[in-house]
Design a protein around this motif. Structure first.
Motif, PDB file in Angstrom:
ATOM      1  N   ASN A 145       0.816  -1.219   0.000  1.00 35.34           N
ATOM      2  CA  ASN A 145       0.000   0.000   0.000  1.00 35.34           C
ATOM      3  C   ASN A 145       0.845   1.263   0.000  1.00 35.34           C
ATOM      4  N   GLY A 146       2.173   1.111  -0.080  1.00 36.08           N
ATOM      5  CA  GLY A 146       3.052   2.275  -0.104  1.00 36.08           C
ATOM      6  C   GLY A 146       3.429   2.804   1.263  1.00 36.08           C
ATOM      7  N   ASN A 147       3.039   2.110   2.327  1.00 35.71           N
ATOM      8  CA  ASN A 147       3.409   2.537   3.677  1.00 35.71           C
ATOM      9  C   ASN A 147       4.884   2.212   3.928  1.00 35.71           C
ATOM     10  N   LEU A 148       5.620   3.168   4.515  1.00 42.76           N
ATOM     11  CA  LEU A 148       7.036   2.948   4.788  1.00 42.76           C
ATOM     12  C   LEU A 148       7.252   1.952   5.915  1.00 42.76           C
ATOM     13  N   LEU A 149       8.255   1.104   5.715  1.00 40.38           N
ATOM     14  CA  LEU A 149       8.644   0.095   6.702  1.00 40.38           C
ATOM     15  C   LEU A 149      10.131   0.224   6.970  1.00 40.38           C
ATOM     16  N   PHE A 150      10.525   0.039   8.217  1.00 39.26           N
ATOM     17  CA  PHE A 150      11.933   0.094   8.631  1.00 39.26           C
ATOM     18  C   PHE A 150      12.323  -1.319   9.054  1.00 39.26           C
ATOM     19  N   PRO A 151      13.163  -2.000   8.269  1.00 39.59           N
ATOM     20  CA  PRO A 151      13.530  -3.377   8.610  1.00 39.59           C
ATOM     21  C   PRO A 151      14.581  -3.477   9.711  1.00 39.59           C
ATOM     22  N   PHE A 152      14.370  -4.430  10.610  1.00 39.09           N
ATOM     23  CA  PHE A 152      15.296  -4.700  11.713  1.00 39.09           C
ATOM     24  C   PHE A 152      15.561  -6.200  11.792  1.00 39.09           C
ATOM     25  N   TRP A 153      16.778  -6.534  12.256  1.00 38.44           N
ATOM     26  CA  TRP A 153      17.179  -7.932  12.393  1.00 38.44           C
ATOM     27  C   TRP A 153      17.782  -8.169  13.776  1.00 38.44           C
ATOM     28  N   PRO A 154      17.782  -9.445  14.224  1.00 36.93           N
ATOM     29  CA  PRO A 154      18.316  -9.758  15.549  1.00 36.93           C
ATOM     30  C   PRO A 154      19.834  -9.921  15.578  1.00 36.93           C
ATOM     31  N   LYS A 155      20.448 -10.168  14.411  1.00 35.34           N
ATOM     32  CA  LYS A 155      21.892 -10.400  14.364  1.00 35.34           C
ATOM     33  C   LYS A 155      22.451  -9.847  13.058  1.00 35.34           C
ATOM     34  N   ARG A 156      23.721  -9.486  13.118  1.00 35.77           N
ATOM     35  CA  ARG A 156      24.406  -8.916  11.961  1.00 35.77           C
ATOM     36  C   ARG A 156      24.257  -9.796  10.709  1.00 35.77           C
ATOM     37  N   GLU A 157      24.444 -11.098  10.863  1.00 33.51           N
ATOM     38  CA  GLU A 157      24.424 -12.000   9.710  1.00 33.51           C
ATOM     39  C   GLU A 157      23.108 -11.934   8.935  1.00 33.51           C
ATOM     40  N   PHE A 158      22.018 -11.805   9.650  1.00 35.58           N
ATOM     41  CA  PHE A 158      20.712 -11.747   8.983  1.00 35.58           C
ATOM     42  C   PHE A 158      20.541 -10.429   8.230  1.00 35.58           C
ATOM     43  N   ALA A 159      21.000  -9.335   8.819  1.00 38.78           N
ATOM     44  CA  ALA A 159      20.937  -8.044   8.130  1.00 38.78           C
ATOM     45  C   ALA A 159      21.796  -8.083   6.871  1.00 38.78           C
ATOM     46  N   GLU A 160      23.010  -8.603   6.998  1.00 37.95           N
ATOM     47  CA  GLU A 160      23.918  -8.644   5.857  1.00 37.95           C
ATOM     48  C   GLU A 160      23.384  -9.525   4.727  1.00 37.95           C
ATOM     49  N   ALA A 161      22.628 -10.552   5.068  1.00 40.51           N
ATOM     50  CA  ALA A 161      22.046 -11.419   4.038  1.00 40.51           C
ATOM     51  C   ALA A 161      21.013 -10.677   3.193  1.00 40.51           C
ATOM     52  N   CYS A 162      20.507  -9.557   3.705  1.00 44.08           N
ATOM     53  CA  CYS A 162      19.510  -8.776   2.974  1.00 44.08           C
ATOM     54  C   CYS A 162      20.120  -7.552   2.286  1.00 44.08           C
ATOM     55  N   ALA A 163      21.414  -7.382   2.391  1.00 47.55           N
ATOM     56  CA  ALA A 163      22.096  -6.255   1.741  1.00 47.55           C
ATOM     57  C   ALA A 163      22.368  -6.615   0.276  1.00 47.55           C
ATOM     58  N   ILE A 164      21.284  -6.747  -0.470  1.00 44.77           N
ATOM     59  CA  ILE A 164      21.354  -7.092  -1.892  1.00 44.77           C
ATOM     60  C   ILE A 164      20.464  -6.128  -2.668  1.00 44.77           C
ATOM     61  N   LYS A 165      20.523  -6.197  -3.984  1.00 42.20           N
ATOM     62  CA  LYS A 165      19.720  -5.358  -4.882  1.00 42.20           C
ATOM     63  C   LYS A 165      19.852  -3.892  -4.487  1.00 42.20           C
ATOM     64  N   GLU A 166      18.733  -3.230  -4.181  1.00 45.97           N
ATOM     65  CA  GLU A 166      18.789  -1.784  -3.874  1.00 45.97           C
ATOM     66  C   GLU A 166      19.556  -1.490  -2.580  1.00 45.97           C
ATOM     67  N   TRP A 167      19.805  -2.485  -1.769  1.00 44.86           N
ATOM     68  CA  TRP A 167      20.533  -2.303  -0.512  1.00 44.86           C
ATOM     69  C   TRP A 167      21.967  -2.823  -0.588  1.00 44.86           C
ATOM     70  N   GLU A 168      22.480  -3.123  -1.771  1.00 42.05           N
ATOM     71  CA  GLU A 168      23.786  -3.777  -1.866  1.00 42.05           C
ATOM     72  C   GLU A 168      24.936  -2.943  -1.313  1.00 42.05           C
ATOM     73  N   LEU A 169      24.812  -1.637  -1.259  1.00 39.79           N
ATOM     74  CA  LEU A 169      25.871  -0.788  -0.709  1.00 39.79           C
ATOM     75  C   LEU A 169      25.712  -0.526   0.784  1.00 39.79           C
ATOM     76  N   TYR A 170      24.628  -1.003   1.351  1.00 41.02           N
ATOM     77  CA  TYR A 170      24.344  -0.780   2.762  1.00 41.02           C
ATOM     78  C   TYR A 170      25.193  -1.705   3.633  1.00 41.02           C
ATOM     79  N   LYS A 171      25.551  -1.207   4.805  1.00 40.51           N
ATOM     80  CA  LYS A 171      26.322  -1.979   5.780  1.00 40.51           C
ATOM     81  C   LYS A 171      25.459  -2.196   7.019  1.00 40.51           C
ATOM     82  N   SER A 172      25.673  -3.331   7.682  1.00 40.71           N
ATOM     83  CA  SER A 172      24.918  -3.599   8.908  1.00 40.71           C
ATOM     84  C   SER A 172      25.433  -2.702  10.030  1.00 40.71           C
TER      85      SER A 172
END
Length: 124
Positions: free
Chosen positions: A46-73
């Motif tokens: 619906n276009g509502n903004l979401l802020f993703p959070f993870w419990p551990k670094r490894e899980f966040a880093e696994a999602c640093a792909i596509k539009e987030w590929e330059l992002y760091k945990s």
């Protein structure tokens, strides 16, 4: 965390990953997000903004792909998360997206998340 645990947890249904998230952030007193000149955000259907959070670094880093590929945990101290960041998200109308696995996540109201965290912290 070993690869076997990582693979097992990442494939759990979103509600079970949410429970894992609550326990791990209470244990470690930190939350993980992705950052690159600003926090990684996404949106729901619906276009509502979401802020993703993870419990551990490894899980966040696994999602640093596509539009987030330059992002760091980046870690966020649990009490800053509860006292500062979550109330700010509520003010801005941004919902937390808990434990995204590149497929789905648990999306809920800020107040529910805070209540669940405090309930878990009572066990410590």
């Amino acid at each position: 965390m070993d690869k076997k645990e990582f693979e097992a947890v990442i494939q759990l249904p979103s509600n079970i990953r949410y429970e894992y998230f609550i326990k791990k952030i209470a244990d470690n007193e930190e939350v993980w997000a992705l950052y690159d000149n600003g926090w990684a955000l996404t949106s729901d259907d619906n276009g509502n903004l979401l802020f993703p959070f993870w419990p551990k670094r490894e899980f966040a880093e696994a999602c640093a792909i596509k539009e987030w590929e330059l992002y760091k945990s980046e870690s966020i101290v649990l009490y800053e998360f509860i006292d500062d960041l979550l109330p700010h998200l509520k003010e801005e109308g941004i919902k937390p997206s808990i434990f995204f696995n590149n497929d789905d996540s648990a999306v809920l109201e800020v107040d529910v998340l805070i209540k669940d965290i405090y309930t878990e912290l009572e066990n410590y």
